[in-house]
Design an enzyme around this catalytic site. Structure first.
Site, PDB file in Angstrom:
ATOM      1  NE  ARG A  42      11.180 -17.802  75.451  1.00 43.78           N
ATOM      2  CZ  ARG A  42      12.395 -18.283  75.646  1.00 43.78           C
ATOM      3  NH1 ARG A  42      13.436 -17.481  75.698  1.00 43.78           N
ATOM      4  NH2 ARG A  42      12.579 -19.575  75.801  1.00 43.78           N
ATOM      5  CD  GLU A 121      30.608 -32.896  68.264  1.00 44.69           C
ATOM      6  OE1 GLU A 121      30.582 -34.007  67.760  1.00 44.69           O
ATOM      7  OE2 GLU A 121      31.209 -32.656  69.351  1.00 44.69           O
ATOM      8  CB  VAL A 124      30.033 -31.664  75.284  1.00 41.33           C
ATOM      9  CG1 VAL A 124      31.229 -31.826  76.213  1.00 41.33           C
ATOM     10  CG2 VAL A 124      28.817 -32.362  75.857  1.00 41.33           C
ATOM     11  N   GLY A 179      30.276 -12.700  75.649  1.00 43.62           N
ATOM     12  CA  GLY A 179      29.258 -13.649  75.178  1.00 43.62           C
ATOM     13  C   GLY A 179      29.565 -15.096  75.525  1.00 43.62           C
ATOM     14  CE  LYS A 197      29.269 -27.015  78.304  1.00 44.42           C
ATOM     15  NZ  LYS A 197      30.077 -25.810  78.510  1.00 44.42           N
TER      16      LYS A 197
HETATM   17  N1  HSE Z   1      28.658 -20.856  79.187  1.00 45.77           N
HETATM   18  C1  HSE Z   1      29.335 -21.901  78.531  1.00 45.77           C
HETATM   19  C2  HSE Z   1      30.819 -21.745  78.800  1.00 45.77           C
HETATM   20  C3  HSE Z   1      29.046 -21.845  77.048  1.00 45.77           C
HETATM   21  O1  HSE Z   1      31.221 -20.737  79.379  1.00 45.77           O
HETATM   22  O2  HSE Z   1      31.569 -22.631  78.449  1.00 45.77           O
HETATM   23  C4  HSE Z   1      29.215 -23.154  76.340  1.00 45.77           C
HETATM   24  O3  HSE Z   1      28.459 -24.173  76.903  1.00 45.77           O
END
Ligand code: HSE
Length: 421
Positions: A42, A121, A124, A179, A197
């Site tokens: 973006r 893949e 989840v 992250g 998920k």
């Molecule tokens: N925010 C998600 C977690 C990242 O903390 O598992 C993966 O979907």
């Protein structure tokens, strides 16, 4: 095989970098050179962790004839749905890590994709190949249950609270810095990311339709240091669980924090790690463990889909070519859930309070399994009470919670958590 990466954030940059770094290995495994030739962002002024060419003109990339696969890592639901639909209508393959997109649109996307490869893949449990497990490895089985820790951020927070006495806010901040968290972390801590998920896995296991709004979702926001104290004292850990199971002719789906006995395998899954246990009627219990969040773990899953596409391996997107018998099954009503429960109540510490609470419980079919009273040394007329019950009906528990909330002697909003043993 030319690849466009739509969204070059933490995961997108890692996909490009691993494709470049492991190019020889990936070419040997896939039989084709997989080249990230363009990325879409973006904001072109933001520094990116990769050297691939970038543009902010997504439509020009969708219109290109020299791209074979589009990797969608944009985030959100509506815009990616529009973009992915257009790409599929052009007959081009798609790989996505976007669980929210799939939680709402997986069946429409399956119809649109038909024979066009569609990989997800990475959507989840990050680096755990759990889609392959359900769609391929365990395809001979009726799936009896799926039980998992599928949000790295929440598990990181709960582990820091349990093991290090870290405050909720500090643990969340650290998970964001590392992250792991979603752009909006309420998705992580509120249980919504886990629910997305769970719906994806349940649609492979059982073919169940349904949106996140249709299932029980509770987050970890209300867990306090008193719950941690109780858990430690009674040999439990607290985990945000995703549960899918067959209950006679219905499918039960729920996401919530739960007390899990310390000696269970899933109780030992700490930090950002995820784990999923799947019980199949033929195989019995299987368990899969790995990093559930983070750029390179998620990129590893994205690239495994790219390699499958290069190998020209074709799988039905959700793992079945004709409707499954179980697809007739409805979701179990939330009031009919049966499990064990934990209550935390802050009450006035005076004559008859405990008797009133235990009477109320017995009048509503709740049988007490354990009890603990923690006096408040600073404020002597207050106490915190902890109860656990034997297996009970959710409807009874909800009724008791409602009545307790109205009692004068109850000081704070009562708190309940389920126990999964
Ligand atoms: N925010 C998600 C977690 C990242 O903390 O598992 C993966 O979907």
């Amino acid at each position: 095989m030319n690849v466009a990466i739509l969204g070059v954030g933490t995961v997108g940059a890692e996909v490009a970098n691993i494709l470049i770094k492991n190019q020889k290995l990936i070419t040997a495994r896939s039989g084709k050179e997989i080249k990230p030739i363009i990325g879409v962002v973006r904001n072109l002024n933001k520094p990116r962790n990769t050297t691939i060419p970038l543009t902010d003109d997504i439509q020009s990339v969708i219109n290109r004839d020299d791209i074979d696969v589009y990797v969608e890592l944009m985030g959100g639901v509506n815009e990616p749905y529009r973009v992915v639909s257009e790409i599929l209508k052009r007959g081009k393959a798609v790989v996505t890590a976007n669980k929210a997109l799939l939680a709402y649109h997986r069946f429409k996307l399956q119809n649109l994709a038909c024979d066009t490869p569609f990989g997800f893949e990475a959507s989840v449990a990050g680096g755990i190949p759990i889609i392959k497990v359900l769609r391929e490895g365990l395809s001979a089985n009726h799936i009896l249950s799926i039980n998992g820790i599928m949000n790295g951020t929440s598990n990181y927070i709960l582990t820091s609270m349990m093991n290090g006495g870290v405050k909720f806010e500090d643990a969340l901040k650290k998970a964001q810095e590392l992250g792991y968290a979603e752009a909006d972390p309420t998705f992580d801590i509120g249980g919504f990311d886990t629910a997305h998920k769970l719906l994806i896995l349940a649609s492979i296991a059982y073919g169940v339709h349904g949106n996140p709004e249709d299932i029980l979702i509770e987050g970890i926001e209300r867990i306090t240091k008193e719950d941690i104290f109780f858990a430690n004292d009674f040999e439990y850990v607290i985990k945000l669980l995703a549960i899918a199971k067959r209950v006679s002719d219905k499918i039960e789906l729920r996401v919530h924090p739960a007390l899990v006995p310390k000696d269970k395998m899933i109780a030992k899954v700490d930090g950002v790690m995820n784990a999923v246990s799947v019980i199949g009627d033929a195989v019995g219990e299987t368990m899969f463990y790995g990093p559930g969040a983070g750029g390179s773990a998620t990129a590893s899953a994205v690239i495994s889909d790219l390699i499958d596409i290069a190998r020209e391996i074709k799988f039905p997107m959700l793992g079945y070519k004709a409707p499954l018998e179980i697809m007739q099954a409805e979701l179990l009503e939330q009031d009919k859930i049966r499990t064990k429960y934990y209550f935390r109540l802050k009450v006035e510490d005076k004559v008859g309070v405990l008797a009133k609470i235990t009477n109320l419980m017995s009048e509503n079919n709740l049988s007490i399994d354990s009890f603990l009273q923690k006096p408040n040394i600073k404020k002597e007329d207050d106490a915190t009470l902890f109860f656990t019950t034997h297996t009970s009906l959710e409807a009874d528990v909800k009724r008791v919670m409602g009545i307790l909330k109205e009692q004068e002697f109850v000081k704070d909003e009562p708190f309940m958590m389920r126990i999964e043993s």
